[in-house]
Design an enzyme around this catalytic site. Structure first.
Site, PDB file in Angstrom:
ATOM      1  N   HIS A  12      49.624  34.190  40.914  1.00 57.20           N
ATOM      2  CA  HIS A  12      50.602  33.329  41.055  1.00 57.20           C
ATOM      3  C   HIS A  12      50.186  31.980  41.808  1.00 57.20           C
ATOM      4  CE1 HIS A  12      50.545  34.354  45.536  1.00 57.20           C
ATOM      5  NE2 HIS A  12      50.404  35.537  45.086  1.00 57.20           N
ATOM      6  N   GLU A  85      52.488  42.996  44.170  1.00 57.67           N
ATOM      7  CA  GLU A  85      51.392  43.185  45.185  1.00 57.67           C
ATOM      8  C   GLU A  85      51.493  44.646  46.048  1.00 57.67           C
ATOM      9  OE1 GLU A  85      48.545  42.778  46.299  1.00 57.67           O
ATOM     10  OE2 GLU A  85      48.613  40.558  46.934  1.00 57.67           O
TER      11      GLU A  85
END
Length: 213
Positions: A12, A85
């Protein structure tokens, strides 16, 4: 002859917490202005790639990156929580320096990459993360055998992907970069993973941050 499945993996774009070296984990932080620019640059770079499907972590920073890429590829992103994550437990919301000062024993175990150290207060171990990421990647590869797919995810996940495809130890010190909005390619032929290119930043005006320890 066995078919080769190619997976493009994009980290990202930058968030304010990346810039502050603050541990996000699964706290849902969005992209900052630079991160949005990086995501748009990655989308333009990937435009025209023969991508059959687009997957993303369901956390906001990954979704925002994937949405820009989706437009350039004329695809709808499918959200997969297995690409979230790592859960960093008691470190989430703190900077790396604050984590080291506040929880020295726990941070030492984290820093030395003990594969079975579960970060307290809801965190994950590296081995738990490895199992989650491996399962997610294998699922995508099985669903799109012989095709090219794209996954938008996070730095901790990319750390695992690199070790998975290279066959390196979870405890080995990191010897590769994981820049924001970096583009990596891995492939699977039969049961053999290969690392094709890693952490490409040619599409960025400035190289994305690698704030991870």
């Amino acid at each position: 002859m066995e078919e080769t499945t190619r997976i493009c993996i994009v980290r990202h774009g930058e968030t304010t917490w990346n810039a502050e070296k603050r541990i996000q984990g699964q706290i849902d932080i969005g992209l900052n202005a630079l991160g949005q620019t990086q995501a748009t640059a990655a989308a333009k770079w990937l435009s025209g790639q023969p991508v059959a499907a687009l997957y993303s972590s369901d956390l906001l920073r990954a979704r925002q990156t994937a949405e820009r890429i989706a437009v350039s590829l004329s695809l709808l992103p499918t959200l997969r929580p297995e690409f979230r994550e790592r859960r960093y437990g008691l470190f989430e919301g703190l900077t790396y320096d604050e984590s080291r000062a506040r929880y020295p024993a726990e941070y030492q175990a984290f820093e030395r990459r003990d594969p079975d150290f579960v970060i307290p207060q809801g965190g994950e171990s590296l081995r738990q993360l490895y199992d989650r990421v491996r399962t997610g990647l294998q699922r995508v590869a099985t669903e799109h055998q012989g095709a090219t797919v794209l996954v938008v995810t996070h730095g901790g996940v990319l750390d695992i992907v690199n070790r998975l495809v290279r066959g390196t130890s979870l405890s080995r010190p990191r010897d590769f970069l994981i820049p924001n909005a970096g583009i990596s390619w891995v492939s699977l032929c039969g049961e053999r993973w290969a690392l094709d290119t890693w952490g490409g930043t040619e599409h960025l005006a400035m190289v994305g941050l690698d704030e991870l320890p």
